[in-house]
Design a protein around this motif. Structure first.
Motif, PDB file in Angstrom:
ATOM      1  N   ASP A  88       0.980  -1.292   0.026  1.00  0.00           N
ATOM      2  CA  ASP A  88      -0.104   0.040  -0.105  1.00  0.00           C
ATOM      3  C   ASP A  88       0.945   1.244   0.064  1.00  0.00           C
ATOM      4  OD1 ASP A  88      -2.504  -1.338  -0.071  1.00  0.00           O
ATOM      5  OD2 ASP A  88      -2.663  -1.341   2.153  1.00  0.00           O
ATOM      6  N   PHE A  89       1.989   1.139   0.893  1.00  0.00           N
ATOM      7  CA  PHE A  89       2.891   2.390   0.904  1.00  0.00           C
ATOM      8  C   PHE A  89       3.439   2.599  -0.407  1.00  0.00           C
ATOM      9  CE2 PHE A  89       5.909   4.966   2.407  1.00  0.00           C
ATOM     10  CZ  PHE A  89       5.579   5.388   4.064  1.00  0.00           C
ATOM     11  N   VAL A  90       4.055   1.490  -1.066  1.00  0.00           N
ATOM     12  CA  VAL A  90       4.656   1.766  -2.464  1.00  0.00           C
ATOM     13  C   VAL A  90       3.832   2.274  -3.339  1.00  0.00           C
ATOM     14  CG1 VAL A  90       5.508   0.103  -4.258  1.00  0.00           C
ATOM     15  CG2 VAL A  90       6.009  -0.215  -1.945  1.00  0.00           C
ATOM     16  N   ARG A  91       2.377   1.797  -3.468  1.00  0.00           N
ATOM     17  CA  ARG A  91       1.404   2.403  -4.265  1.00  0.00           C
ATOM     18  C   ARG A  91       1.238   4.068  -4.186  1.00  0.00           C
ATOM     19  NH1 ARG A  91      -0.649  -2.882  -4.046  1.00  0.00           N
ATOM     20  NH2 ARG A  91      -1.733  -2.653  -2.237  1.00  0.00           N
ATOM     21  N   MET A  92       0.933   4.159  -2.978  1.00  0.00           N
ATOM     22  CA  MET A  92       0.927   5.749  -2.602  1.00  0.00           C
ATOM     23  C   MET A  92       2.029   6.546  -2.961  1.00  0.00           C
ATOM     24  SD  MET A  92      -2.215   6.163  -1.588  1.00  0.00           S
ATOM     25  CE  MET A  92      -2.330   7.450  -0.632  1.00  0.00           C
ATOM     26  N   ALA A  93       3.399   5.871  -2.672  1.00  0.00           N
ATOM     27  CA  ALA A  93       4.548   6.545  -2.951  1.00  0.00           C
ATOM     28  C   ALA A  93       4.591   6.878  -4.515  1.00  0.00           C
ATOM     29  CB  ALA A  93       5.832   5.922  -2.528  1.00  0.00           C
ATOM     30  N   ARG A  94       4.301   5.750  -5.448  1.00  0.00           N
ATOM     31  CA  ARG A  94       4.072   6.328  -6.714  1.00  0.00           C
ATOM     32  C   ARG A  94       3.215   7.479  -7.112  1.00  0.00           C
ATOM     33  NH1 ARG A  94       3.058   0.203  -7.709  1.00  0.00           N
ATOM     34  NH2 ARG A  94       5.184  -0.648  -7.568  1.00  0.00           N
ATOM     35  N   MET A  95       2.098   7.531  -6.289  1.00  0.00           N
ATOM     36  CA  MET A  95       1.202   8.557  -6.701  1.00  0.00           C
ATOM     37  C   MET A  95       1.713  10.075  -6.312  1.00  0.00           C
ATOM     38  SD  MET A  95      -2.583   8.988  -5.237  1.00  0.00           S
ATOM     39  CE  MET A  95      -1.999   9.580  -3.634  1.00  0.00           C
ATOM     40  N   THR A  96       2.340   9.939  -4.867  1.00  0.00           N
ATOM     41  CA  THR A  96       2.719  11.035  -4.546  1.00  0.00           C
ATOM     42  C   THR A  96       4.306  11.649  -4.552  1.00  0.00           C
ATOM     43  OG1 THR A  96       3.608  10.095  -2.224  1.00  0.00           O
ATOM     44  CG2 THR A  96       1.275  10.615  -2.486  1.00  0.00           C
ATOM     45  N   GLY A  97       5.096  10.891  -5.219  1.00  0.00           N
ATOM     46  CA  GLY A  97       6.378  11.118  -5.399  1.00  0.00           C
ATOM     47  C   GLY A  97       7.302  10.881  -4.288  1.00  0.00           C
ATOM     48  N   LEU A  98       6.920  10.008  -3.275  1.00  0.00           N
ATOM     49  CA  LEU A  98       7.653   9.699  -2.157  1.00  0.00           C
ATOM     50  C   LEU A  98       8.754   8.888  -2.361  1.00  0.00           C
ATOM     51  CD1 LEU A  98       7.580   9.656   1.002  1.00  0.00           C
ATOM     52  CD2 LEU A  98       6.277   7.677   1.027  1.00  0.00           C
ATOM     53  N   GLU A  99       9.794   9.302  -1.852  1.00  0.00           N
ATOM     54  CA  GLU A  99      11.135   8.488  -2.161  1.00  0.00           C
ATOM     55  C   GLU A  99      11.042   7.206  -1.263  1.00  0.00           C
ATOM     56  OE1 GLU A  99      15.892   8.879  -2.126  1.00  0.00           O
ATOM     57  OE2 GLU A  99      14.538  10.874  -1.802  1.00  0.00           O
ATOM     58  N   LEU A 100      11.300   5.986  -1.841  1.00  0.00           N
ATOM     59  CA  LEU A 100      11.749   4.931  -1.006  1.00  0.00           C
ATOM     60  C   LEU A 100      13.041   4.381  -0.894  1.00  0.00           C
ATOM     61  CD1 LEU A 100       8.490   2.913  -1.845  1.00  0.00           C
ATOM     62  CD2 LEU A 100       8.684   4.375   0.009  1.00  0.00           C
ATOM     63  N   TYR A 101      13.183   3.982   0.063  1.00  0.00           N
ATOM     64  CA  TYR A 101      14.657   3.208   0.166  1.00  0.00           C
ATOM     65  C   TYR A 101      14.828   2.132  -0.790  1.00  0.00           C
ATOM     66  CZ  TYR A 101      19.304   1.577   1.881  1.00  0.00           C
ATOM     67  OH  TYR A 101      20.466   1.260   2.185  1.00  0.00           O
ATOM     68  N   SER A 102      15.853   2.084  -1.728  1.00  0.00           N
ATOM     69  CA  SER A 102      15.972   0.979  -2.408  1.00  0.00           C
ATOM     70  C   SER A 102      17.092   0.066  -2.277  1.00  0.00           C
ATOM     71  CB  SER A 102      16.003   1.394  -3.795  1.00  0.00           C
ATOM     72  OG  SER A 102      17.335   2.422  -3.920  1.00  0.00           O
ATOM     73  N   GLY A 103      17.812   0.186  -1.324  1.00  0.00           N
ATOM     74  CA  GLY A 103      19.017  -0.632  -0.979  1.00  0.00           C
ATOM     75  C   GLY A 103      18.571  -2.036  -0.218  1.00  0.00           C
ATOM     76  N   ILE A 104      17.329  -2.570  -0.360  1.00  0.00           N
ATOM     77  CA  ILE A 104      17.171  -3.970   0.410  1.00  0.00           C
ATOM     78  C   ILE A 104      17.592  -4.945  -0.799  1.00  0.00           C
ATOM     79  CG2 ILE A 104      15.287  -5.341   0.798  1.00  0.00           C
ATOM     80  CD1 ILE A 104      13.453  -2.792   1.511  1.00  0.00           C
TER      81      ILE A 104
END
Length: 104
Positions: A88-104
């Motif tokens: 859910d967070f990932v989908r909202m990030a796409r919509m809002t431009g929220l940056e997600l940490y990608s180092g997993i």
């Protein structure tokens, strides 16, 4: 994030959910979590922003958990990126431009 010395902080709801799920060694985990900064809501505007994000997402067919709605405005005031596995967070990030940490 920790190994790379990235800025790291927790939200209160994340701490509460982790501690609620413990069956033993709660004190050890509490001390570990206590060493990190906490992101806290900043009054009315935090919740107003969260509601606006939720409404915008709902208009696009995206719904999210309370954690997502309340954490995103916190991030915009403080953290450079969020670490999450919550879709859910990932989908909202796409919509809002929220940056997600990608180092997993």
């Amino acid at each position: 994030m920790i190994e790379e010395s990235e800025p790291f902080a927790l939200t209160g709801i994340v701490v509460a959910e982790v501690l609620q799920g413990l069956k033993r060694d709660a004190g050890v985990i509490e001390r570990f979590l206590a060493q990190w900064d906490m992101l806290e809501p900043r009054g009315f505007d935090t919740y107003r922003s969260a509601a606006a994000i939720y409404r915008a997402g709902r208009g696009k067919g995206i719904t999210s958990a309370q954690l997502t709605r309340s954490s995103q405005p916190l991030r915009w005031n403080t953290a450079p990126a969020f670490l999450t596995l919550d879709q859910d967070f990932v989908r909202m990030a796409r919509m809002t431009g929220l940056e997600l940490y990608s180092g997993i």
